[in-house]
Write a protein that holds these residues in place. Structure first.
Motif, short mmCIF file in Angstrom:
data_model
loop_
_atom_site.label_atom_id
_atom_site.label_comp_id
_atom_site.label_asym_id
_atom_site.label_seq_id
_atom_site.Cartn_x
_atom_site.Cartn_y
_atom_site.Cartn_z
N GLU A 170 0.84 -1.16 0.16
CA GLU A 170 0.04 0.19 0.07
C GLU A 170 0.81 1.29 -0.02
OE1 GLU A 170 -3.03 2.26 -0.05
OE2 GLU A 170 -3.47 0.22 0.11
N GLU A 215 -5.51 -7.72 -4.27
CA GLU A 215 -6.62 -6.76 -4.24
C GLU A 215 -6.18 -5.18 -3.94
OE1 GLU A 215 -6.22 -9.62 -2.49
OE2 GLU A 215 -8.13 -10.83 -3.00
N ILE A 216 -5.21 -4.97 -2.99
CA ILE A 216 -4.50 -3.70 -3.04
C ILE A 216 -3.91 -3.07 -4.30
CG2 ILE A 216 -2.72 -2.32 -1.58
CD1 ILE A 216 -3.00 -4.44 0.42
N GLN A 268 -5.08 -4.16 -7.25
CA GLN A 268 -6.08 -3.68 -8.16
C GLN A 268 -6.73 -2.47 -7.66
OE1 GLN A 268 -8.30 -7.45 -7.12
NE2 GLN A 268 -7.99 -8.19 -9.09
N ARG A 269 -7.10 -2.13 -6.60
CA ARG A 269 -7.52 -0.82 -6.23
C ARG A 269 -6.83 0.35 -6.57
NH1 ARG A 269 -6.06 1.52 -1.60
NH2 ARG A 269 -6.03 -0.55 -0.49
N HIS A 270 -5.17 0.39 -6.60
CA HIS A 270 -4.35 1.09 -7.11
C HIS A 270 -4.54 1.66 -8.65
CE1 HIS A 270 -2.12 3.00 -3.88
NE2 HIS A 270 -2.37 1.68 -2.97
N ALA A 324 -7.08 0.69 -10.46
CA ALA A 324 -8.11 1.42 -10.89
C ALA A 324 -8.38 2.75 -10.70
CB ALA A 324 -9.48 0.74 -10.10
#
Length: 296
Positions: free
Chosen positions: A30, A58-59, A61-63, A65
């Protein structure tokens, strides 16, 4: 070797593609990606995940996006660090003329990569590392290394004095301190140099692939140095604390591959057998020390 003169940033420079290889890196990825997204002149970020199961992906993928510069590759297994680095560099082909390989536990400052690129640009073909420190500010000896001394390892195994460590003392009088190898935790180089070297040797799984790349870069005429005034926090061993046997196995396997590749052809059969024994007799002791650090 002598220190380089004080260098000034180039007037115009191309962008940097940052390649990050993750495995069970949820603890640090992160902050690592937040910092890379803020970093000057980073035009592409490629994250290659080696089958993490701890929420790392998952972390990432969030970045991805939230930032069009960031793309990721999710490997279905763990093919190794070198393979993943090559995947990330290939995916960023055409995006930038500079590459930065950044471990997910390295916390760059906003100007870290741009400063390293400016220093490398002044040297022509150059592969640079930074002054790595831990969270307490202690310098990481792995940032400045020499080639492994297998003859000394063999003498030590036969009862002689201990082999010298790979670490090279810091010379703060040098802005750029020449070394034989820098740490794979943070490397900056021109993409053209990486391409000429054909990237990382994918025969390594974990450890020694950075020593290999540095040696081949030197043999190709590139300058190898650590930028002593570019400091980066490296939270070491986050993904490997729970698997000391795996890490030590591949560390020793990597040393044996390195020896076979660069030195064995010039050595007698007896020396080759002796080095093999010296490396693998050291393995159980290294595992015991690793378990001791974990549970000490």
């Amino acid at each position: 070797m002598t220190c380089s003169p004080e260098l000034q940033p180039a007037a115009a420079r191309d962008g940097i593609a940052a390649v990050v290889v993750t495995y069970q890196s949820a603890e640090t990825i992160e902050e690592c990606l937040q910092r890379l997204r803020r970093a000057l002149d980073v035009v592409a970020i490629r994250v290659v995940d080696n089958n993490s199961t701890d929420g790392t992906l998952e972390i990432v993928q969030r970045h991805a996006a939230a930032d069009a510069r960031l793309r990721f590759i999710a490997n279905p297994d763990n093919p190794g660090f070198g393979v993943a680095c090559n995947q990330g560099a290939a995916d960023a082909d055409g995006a930038a003329s500079w590459l930065a390989f950044v471990n997910p536990d390295c916390m760059v400052e906003v100007d870290t990569l741009s400063r390293l690129r400016a220093l490398a640009d002044e040297r022509g073909d150059a592969l640079l590392g930074a002054d790595l420190i831990d969270e307490a500010g202690v310098r990481d000896g792995a940032a400045r290394r020499r080639d492994p001394d297998f003859a000394a390892m063999l003498r030590a195994a036969l009862g002689g004095p201990a082999a010298p460590k790979l670490e090279v003392p810091v010379d703060d009088a040098c802005e750029l301190q020449p070394v034989q190898a820098v740490s794979g935790a943070l490397m900056v180089m021109p993409r053209a140099l990486f391409a000429r070297l054909h990237g990382f040797d994918e025969g390594y799984r974990l450890h020694a692939e950075d020593l290999d790349l540095c040696r081949r870069a030197r043999e190709a005429g590139a300058a190898l140095a650590v930028a002593n005034r570019v400091r980066v926090v490296h939270v070491r061993g986050v993904s490997s604390r729970s698997r000391p046997v795996f890490v030590e196995w591949h560390k020793h396997r990597g040393l044996w591959r390195y020896f076979r590749k660069f030195e064995a052809p010039q050595r007698s059969v007896a020396i080759r057998l002796g080095v093999f024994a010296a490396i693998w007799l050291r393995f159980p002791l290294a595992v015991a020390r690793a378990w001791g650090r974990r549970y000490g």
